[in-house]
Enzyme design. Structure first.
Site, PDB file in Angstrom:
ATOM      1  N   HIS A  50       7.786   7.523   1.907  1.00  0.00           N
ATOM      2  CA  HIS A  50       7.372   6.217   1.432  1.00  0.00           C
ATOM      3  C   HIS A  50       7.865   6.027   0.003  1.00  0.00           C
ATOM      4  CE1 HIS A  50       4.061   8.792  -0.062  1.00  0.00           C
ATOM      5  NE2 HIS A  50       4.042   7.951  -1.081  1.00  0.00           N
ATOM      6  N   ALA A  51       7.729   4.818  -0.475  1.00  0.00           N
ATOM      7  CA  ALA A  51       7.998   4.473  -1.873  1.00  0.00           C
ATOM      8  C   ALA A  51       6.800   3.666  -2.356  1.00  0.00           C
ATOM      9  CB  ALA A  51       9.279   3.654  -1.996  1.00  0.00           C
TER      10      ALA A  51
END
Length: 133
Positions: A50-51
């Site tokens: 994820h970011a």
């Protein structure tokens, strides 16, 4: 510009052992709003994927080691976190993955904000779109 921004923490050692003191807006370059740690990760398991839009983090392996893969959509870098005196600064819009956890790994993360699901980007294609790519 390198994706991996390492912070070397000063260690205070004597015959009793070693100590590292971390404070927000000093060795951690933001106010610390949340601290969490990952441990007991089974062999072969990877995490992250994820970011964040805005969140800043500093990741430190306080025990053991793991490999961090960072990606800004244009380039990727990998780095081993393998020492409690080394922190990895991760800013917003950087895709992150954690791999190859040692059995004794304890990965502690200092975050600039409290948990907010709306700040997560969990789809790589959406990450690339938000990164303007």
């Amino acid at each position: 510009m390198s994706l991996t921004q390492i912070i070397k923490f000063p260690t205070h050692s004597d015959e009793r052992g070693s100590l590292i003191a971390l404070e927000g807006n000093d060795m951690i370059p933001f106010d610390i709003k949340r601290v969490y740690y990952i441990f007991g990760t089974q062999s072969g398991v990877s995490r992250g994927f994820h970011a964040h839009v805005h969140l800043k983090q500093v990741a430190v392996c306080v025990a053991g080691k793991c490999k961090m893969r960072l990606d800004n959509g244009r380039e990727q870098e990998e780095i081993w976190l393998d020492s409690p005196d080394k922190g990895l600064l991760i800013e917003g819009l950087i895709w992150r993955e954690m791999h190859e956890f040692s059995p004794d790994c304890v990965l502690m993360v200092f975050a600039s904000e409290s948990y907010d699901e709306s700040d997560y980007i969990r789809n790589y294609t959406e990450f690339l779109r938000q990164a303007g790519l």
